[in-house]
Design a protein around this motif. Structure first.
Motif, PDB file in Angstrom:
ATOM      1  N   ALA A 117      -2.275   1.534  -2.779  1.00 21.53           N
ATOM      2  CA  ALA A 117      -1.471   0.546  -3.590  1.00 21.53           C
ATOM      3  C   ALA A 117      -0.246   1.074  -4.183  1.00 21.53           C
ATOM      4  CB  ALA A 117      -2.533   0.549  -4.954  1.00 21.53           C
ATOM      5  N   ASN A 118       0.183   2.509  -3.736  1.00 22.77           N
ATOM      6  CA  ASN A 118       1.591   2.792  -4.117  1.00 22.77           C
ATOM      7  C   ASN A 118       2.478   2.711  -2.991  1.00 22.77           C
ATOM      8  OD1 ASN A 118       3.484   4.400  -5.062  1.00 22.77           O
ATOM      9  ND2 ASN A 118       2.349   5.662  -6.378  1.00 22.77           N
ATOM     10  N   PRO A 119       3.571   1.822  -2.663  1.00 25.32           N
ATOM     11  CA  PRO A 119       4.438   1.709  -1.625  1.00 25.32           C
ATOM     12  C   PRO A 119       5.426   3.018  -1.659  1.00 25.32           C
ATOM     13  CG  PRO A 119       5.015   0.315  -3.294  1.00 25.32           C
ATOM     14  CD  PRO A 119       3.623   0.780  -3.669  1.00 25.32           C
ATOM     15  N   ASP A 120       5.816   3.480  -2.859  1.00 22.57           N
ATOM     16  CA  ASP A 120       6.528   4.848  -3.183  1.00 22.57           C
ATOM     17  C   ASP A 120       5.795   5.859  -2.377  1.00 22.57           C
ATOM     18  OD1 ASP A 120       8.530   3.225  -4.456  1.00 22.57           O
ATOM     19  OD2 ASP A 120       7.973   3.881  -6.196  1.00 22.57           O
ATOM     20  N   THR A 121       4.753   6.021  -2.456  1.00 24.50           N
ATOM     21  CA  THR A 121       4.075   7.199  -1.943  1.00 24.50           C
ATOM     22  C   THR A 121       3.948   6.998  -0.315  1.00 24.50           C
ATOM     23  OG1 THR A 121       2.520   7.852  -3.871  1.00 24.50           O
ATOM     24  CG2 THR A 121       1.755   8.600  -1.694  1.00 24.50           C
TER      25      THR A 121
END
Length: 316
Positions: free
Chosen positions: A225-229
């Motif tokens: 759910a975390n595009p940055d990661t």
């Protein structure tokens, strides 16, 4: 003794095995819908003055009973496990959970298969993630076993007076802060030499397969759910990558160039996921029956259509 009779025996006798402070507690056993529409029977013991009580699921204990463990020993084991799951250092009261300002720093994400959780999703705010769904929970305390969470329902969201988008942004940020992501080589897990490639200054050595999860390896697929990661993963490996959803607790990362060099096609990787799901992963812990791709340039997560089976996912 069948399962219904077993549950009645537990309900009637469990307080005899609990610590003295549970003497006047109320015992409840009720059905709880878990991931992928798996229904389980949850035991809760409501002690005087306690605001948050854990649920302990009874299916495994029934299996122990059927395998020859006496009812007394089963009750003793349940009592010991229940005490371990009880929150020692309570962070929240019921009032705190219903107050967004008090709860917001402890809201985190969980990723589930949307198709197989239609009933669950009707009662909970969620955000679409390709064919997955992001749902939310409040981390309410620490037990001897680990973190204790309570799901965010539509009713709780309405009482907060916030939107799903508000919850989503808060939850994604909190999840990485409270449960930092780990990218580790699969062989390092086998040899007990795990090094997190996402740590600042940690050199990356090309691997065929890596495990992407969180520090406690529980619910680690929430990282999707975390595009940055995911973007950071692509920067570390300097490539787009395939994601094999091995369970709700972890996913497997394969750089696309490595897959090409090794002749691993999306169709074959999808078959691998389905075989592992069928043979090694319980239905409750399955995430998906096909693979995904994170595109390094687009910063997007999508199903790899070639990896999908023509029959319905997870129905096996």
């Amino acid at each position: 003794m069948d399962y219904r009779e077993f549950i009645n025996e537990i309900r009637e006798n469990i307080l005899d095995f609990m610590p003295p402070e549970y003497g006047t507690a109320e015992v409840r056993v009720d059905g709880v819908m878990k991931n992928n529409s798996v229904m389980k029977q949850g035991l809760s013991i409501h002690k005087d003055g306690a605001v948050i009580t854990p649920k302990l699921y009874l299916e495994d204990f029934f299996q122990s009973y059927e395998n020859g463990i006496s009812m007394e020993d089963v009750c003793s084991r349940i009592a010991n496990e229940y005490v371990k799951h009880t929150i020692d250092d309570k962070t929240f009261s019921a009032e705190s959970i219903m107050d967004f300002e008090k709860a917001k720093n402890n809201i985190t994400t969980k990723v589930v298969c949307a198709k197989n959780n239609k009933s669950l999703l009707r009662d909970r705010p969620s955000t679409k993630l390709d064919d997955l769904a992001v749902v939310y929970q409040v981390e309410v305390g620490i037990t001897q076993i680990g973190k204790c969470t309570t799901p965010i329902t539509n009713e709780i969201m309405r009482s907060w007076g916030v939107t799903v988008n508000d919850i989503h942004k808060t939850a994604v940020d909190n999840t990485e802060r409270l449960n930092p992501s780990r990218l580790i080589a699969m062989e390092s897990v086998i040899f007990g030499t795990e090094e997190n490639f996402l740590e600042e200054g940690k050199p990356y050595e090309q691997c065929a397969m890596m495990i992407l999860t969180n520090e406690n390896k529980m619910g680690g697929a929430a990282v999707l759910a975390n595009p940055d990661t995911l973007g950071k993963v692509s920067e570390v490996i300097n490539d787009s990558f395939y994601i094999l959803p091995s369970s709700v607790h972890e996913v497997i990362v394969i750089p696309k160039e490595v897959a090409r060099e090794m002749g691993m096609t999306p169709k074959e990787l999808g078959e691998m996921v389905r075989d592992v799901n069928a043979q090694e992963v319980s239905r409750e812990e399955r995430l998906s029956d096909h693979i995904y791709e994170f595109d390094k340039d687009k910063k997007s997560l999508e199903t790899v259509k070639e990896s999908k089976e023509k029959t319905k996912d997870l129905e096996r």
